[in-house]
Enzyme design. Structure first.
Site, PDB file in Angstrom:
ATOM      1  N   THR A  97       0.872  -1.171   0.000  1.00  0.00           N
ATOM      2  CA  THR A  97       0.000   0.000   0.000  1.00  0.00           C
ATOM      3  C   THR A  97       0.911   1.223   0.000  1.00  0.00           C
ATOM      4  O   THR A  97       1.631   1.469   0.975  1.00  0.00           O
ATOM      5  CB  THR A  97      -0.910   0.029   1.247  1.00  0.00           C
ATOM      6  OG1 THR A  97      -1.653  -1.191   1.291  1.00  0.00           O
ATOM      7  CG2 THR A  97      -1.859   1.209   1.188  1.00  0.00           C
ATOM      8  N   LYS A 172      -7.450   1.774  -3.133  1.00  0.00           N
ATOM      9  CA  LYS A 172      -7.093   1.338  -1.767  1.00  0.00           C
ATOM     10  C   LYS A 172      -7.285   2.494  -0.777  1.00  0.00           C
ATOM     11  O   LYS A 172      -7.688   2.290   0.369  1.00  0.00           O
ATOM     12  CB  LYS A 172      -5.644   0.822  -1.762  1.00  0.00           C
ATOM     13  CG  LYS A 172      -5.090   0.478  -0.396  1.00  0.00           C
ATOM     14  CD  LYS A 172      -5.639  -0.811   0.194  1.00  0.00           C
ATOM     15  CE  LYS A 172      -5.074  -1.031   1.596  1.00  0.00           C
ATOM     16  NZ  LYS A 172      -5.490  -2.283   2.187  1.00  0.00           N
ATOM     17  N   LYS A 240      -0.177   5.309   8.232  1.00  0.00           N
ATOM     18  CA  LYS A 240       0.601   5.472   6.995  1.00  0.00           C
ATOM     19  C   LYS A 240      -0.369   5.569   5.801  1.00  0.00           C
ATOM     20  O   LYS A 240      -0.250   6.449   4.954  1.00  0.00           O
ATOM     21  CB  LYS A 240       1.540   4.271   6.823  1.00  0.00           C
ATOM     22  CG  LYS A 240       2.356   4.273   5.562  1.00  0.00           C
ATOM     23  CD  LYS A 240       2.284   3.089   4.640  1.00  0.00           C
ATOM     24  CE  LYS A 240       1.687   1.803   4.939  1.00  0.00           C
ATOM     25  NZ  LYS A 240       1.474   0.918   3.808  1.00  0.00           N
TER      26      LYS A 240
HETATM   27  P1  NAP Z   1       5.103  -6.557   7.742  1.00  0.00           P
HETATM   28  O1  NAP Z   1       4.610  -7.790   8.391  1.00  0.00           O
HETATM   29  O2  NAP Z   1       5.668  -5.468   8.589  1.00  0.00           O
HETATM   30  O3  NAP Z   1       6.194  -7.000   6.646  1.00  0.00           O
HETATM   31  C1  NAP Z   1       6.877  -6.069   5.876  1.00  0.00           C
HETATM   32  C2  NAP Z   1       7.804  -6.816   4.953  1.00  0.00           C
HETATM   33  O4  NAP Z   1       8.524  -5.873   4.151  1.00  0.00           O
HETATM   34  C3  NAP Z   1       8.870  -7.649   5.677  1.00  0.00           C
HETATM   35  O5  NAP Z   1       9.150  -8.774   4.887  1.00  0.00           O
HETATM   36  C4  NAP Z   1      10.049  -6.695   5.709  1.00  0.00           C
HETATM   37  O6  NAP Z   1      11.296  -7.378   5.813  1.00  0.00           O
HETATM   38  C5  NAP Z   1       9.926  -6.044   4.362  1.00  0.00           C
HETATM   39  N1  NAP Z   1      10.545  -4.712   4.302  1.00  0.00           N
HETATM   40  C6  NAP Z   1      10.120  -3.594   4.921  1.00  0.00           C
HETATM   41  N2  NAP Z   1      10.924  -2.567   4.620  1.00  0.00           N
HETATM   42  C7  NAP Z   1      11.874  -3.052   3.799  1.00  0.00           C
HETATM   43  C8  NAP Z   1      12.996  -2.473   3.139  1.00  0.00           C
HETATM   44  N3  NAP Z   1      13.280  -1.165   3.274  1.00  0.00           N
HETATM   45  N4  NAP Z   1      13.771  -3.265   2.387  1.00  0.00           N
HETATM   46  C9  NAP Z   1      13.469  -4.580   2.240  1.00  0.00           C
HETATM   47  N5  NAP Z   1      12.443  -5.191   2.840  1.00  0.00           N
HETATM   48  C10 NAP Z   1      11.636  -4.428   3.600  1.00  0.00           C
HETATM   49  O7  NAP Z   1       3.964  -5.857   6.839  1.00  0.00           O
HETATM   50  P2  NAP Z   1       2.643  -6.510   6.218  1.00  0.00           P
HETATM   51  O8  NAP Z   1       1.569  -6.507   7.254  1.00  0.00           O
HETATM   52  O9  NAP Z   1       2.979  -7.754   5.515  1.00  0.00           O
HETATM   53  O10 NAP Z   1       2.244  -5.368   5.175  1.00  0.00           O
HETATM   54  C11 NAP Z   1       2.936  -5.227   3.949  1.00  0.00           C
HETATM   55  C12 NAP Z   1       2.173  -4.203   3.091  1.00  0.00           C
HETATM   56  O11 NAP Z   1       0.827  -4.652   2.895  1.00  0.00           O
HETATM   57  C13 NAP Z   1       2.077  -2.810   3.725  1.00  0.00           C
HETATM   58  O12 NAP Z   1       2.148  -1.831   2.721  1.00  0.00           O
HETATM   59  C14 NAP Z   1       0.692  -2.821   4.372  1.00  0.00           C
HETATM   60  O13 NAP Z   1       0.158  -1.530   4.500  1.00  0.00           O
HETATM   61  C15 NAP Z   1      -0.074  -3.662   3.366  1.00  0.00           C
HETATM   62  N6  NAP Z   1      -1.246  -4.359   3.905  1.00  0.00           N
HETATM   63  C16 NAP Z   1      -1.182  -5.030   5.097  1.00  0.00           C
HETATM   64  C17 NAP Z   1      -2.326  -5.662   5.585  1.00  0.00           C
HETATM   65  C18 NAP Z   1      -2.304  -6.411   6.913  1.00  0.00           C
HETATM   66  O14 NAP Z   1      -3.383  -6.770   7.402  1.00  0.00           O
HETATM   67  N7  NAP Z   1      -1.145  -6.674   7.500  1.00  0.00           N
HETATM   68  C19 NAP Z   1      -3.523  -5.621   4.860  1.00  0.00           C
HETATM   69  C20 NAP Z   1      -3.552  -4.968   3.635  1.00  0.00           C
HETATM   70  C21 NAP Z   1      -2.415  -4.325   3.173  1.00  0.00           C
HETATM   71  P3  NAP Z   1      11.860  -7.875   7.256  1.00  0.00           P
HETATM   72  O15 NAP Z   1      11.245  -9.225   7.496  1.00  0.00           O
HETATM   73  O16 NAP Z   1      13.328  -7.936   7.067  1.00  0.00           O
HETATM   74  O17 NAP Z   1      11.450  -6.847   8.261  1.00  0.00           O
END
Ligand code: NAP
Length: 288
Positions: A97, A172, A240
């Site tokens: 997102t 979104k 965010k």
């Molecule tokens: P998360 O659990 O915090 O995972 C983030 C992932 O991105 C991890 O694999 C992290 O690696 C990697 N990452 C972050 N910054 C990075 C960087 N600078 N370089 C390389 N890798 C990086 O987040 P998430 O919940 O999966 O969400 C991911 C996206 O989907 C976000 O944009 C969020 O807004 C969106 N989203 C989430 C949900 C939800 O319910 N969680 C629902 C809809 C949309 P590490 O493992 O090394 O930290």
């Protein structure tokens, strides 16, 4: 066999990449913290790379799902980035997102070097990713979308091309604006109901069948009544997303008075230590 790469094995990416293996694709993953990529490769019998470039080498489609605009830039550009690994004609799909501006920037870059790009944020949360039931909002061209849609079906129950590059992200934003209002409404209704002595199960069983029903109501009422928030979609992520929506709203002169108010409430939840709490924690402000 279609060869795909998945960059970012977080709460969302980890199960999404797993569904791609289960659907029969040849999957190579990259994760900044390599231990998680190793764990994923063991669990799903896939392969992992140690840079986004290496994962993207020879892939027909590269998916990414990281944190915010800056994170997407970090995994996309530079000598170890996705673009450095993409073969001519390969497609890059970003599930993060992020802003519509970033989507257009990535699309321009992709087109200049003979690739294709789709912005494809998702809705459905952790459970949607784990159960392969996400909704995907896409921006890009029809030919590219037609190629990626059947692949995304491994983890999506529905995907739609919303318009040109950036329109997936704009859809979104509309989604998040809806959620902010709905969750505040539920918080007020459930707090009122609890203080009035209504039975939570009976209440939701009844009103969810009428005009007030929603995903948030059915999936969050138990924990909201119980005051449990340590799971789900983090308040930090929601703020965010709302910041991105506020910036876009300014450009089109759209007023978001209620969303701004709810964003202020989320700020209070953060001040109370709830950065990683689920967005339904808005009700915590009413419970004291
Ligand atoms: P998360 O659990 O915090 O995972 C983030 C992932 O991105 C991890 O694999 C992290 O690696 C990697 N990452 C972050 N910054 C990075 C960087 N600078 N370089 C390389 N890798 C990086 O987040 P998430 O919940 O999966 O969400 C991911 C996206 O989907 C976000 O944009 C969020 O807004 C969106 N989203 C989430 C949900 C939800 O319910 N969680 C629902 C809809 C949309 P590490 O493992 O090394 O930290």
């Amino acid at each position: 066999m279609t060869k795909v790469a998945f960059i970012g094995l977080g709460v969302m990416g980890y199960p999404m990449a797993g569904h791609l293996v289960k659907a029969g694709f040849d999957v190579c993953v990259y994760n900044r913290t390599t231990a998680k990529a190793e764990q994923w490769a063991n669990e799903f019998s896939g392969t992992f790379a140690t840079t986004p470039k290496q994962a993207s080498d020879n892939a027909d489609i590269v998916f990414a799902c990281v944190g915010n605009d800056d994170d997407v830039r970090q995994v996309s550009f530079g000598e170890d980035g996705i673009f450095a690994g993409l073969e001519t004609g390969a497609i890059y799909v970003d599930h993060t997102t992020a802003s519509a501006e970033l989507a257009r920037e990535l699309n321009d870059f992709a087109v200049k070097q003979g690739n294709h790009f789709i912005d494809a944020p998702v809705s459905g949360g952790q459970a949607g990713a784990e159960n392969g039931l996400l909704t995907v909002m896409c921006g890009g061209d029809e030919t590219t979308f037609a190629k990626v849609q059947p692949v995304m079906a491994a983890y999506a129950k529905f995907s739609q091309l919303m318009g040109a590059s950036g329109y997936g992200q704009i859809a979104k934003m509309a989604n998040q604006i809806c959620i902010a209002g709905v969750v505040q409404g539920l918080s007020e209704a459930f707090n009122f109901a609890q203080r009035s002595g209504l039975d939570a199960d009976k209440l939701v069983e009844t009103i969810s069948k009428g005009a007030a029903g929603s995903w948030q109501m059915e999936n969050r009422y138990k924990t909201m009544f119980a005051g449990e928030y340590d799971f789900g979609f983090a308040v930090d992520w929601m703020r965010k997303d709302l910041a991105i929506a506020f910036a876009e709203a300014q450009k089109v002169d759209a007023k978001l008075p209620m969303t701004e108010m709810v964003d202020g409430f989320y700020e209070q939840v953060q001040q109370n230590g709830g950065n990683r709490w689920d967005t339904s924690s808005l009700i915590s402000l009413l419970k004291d």
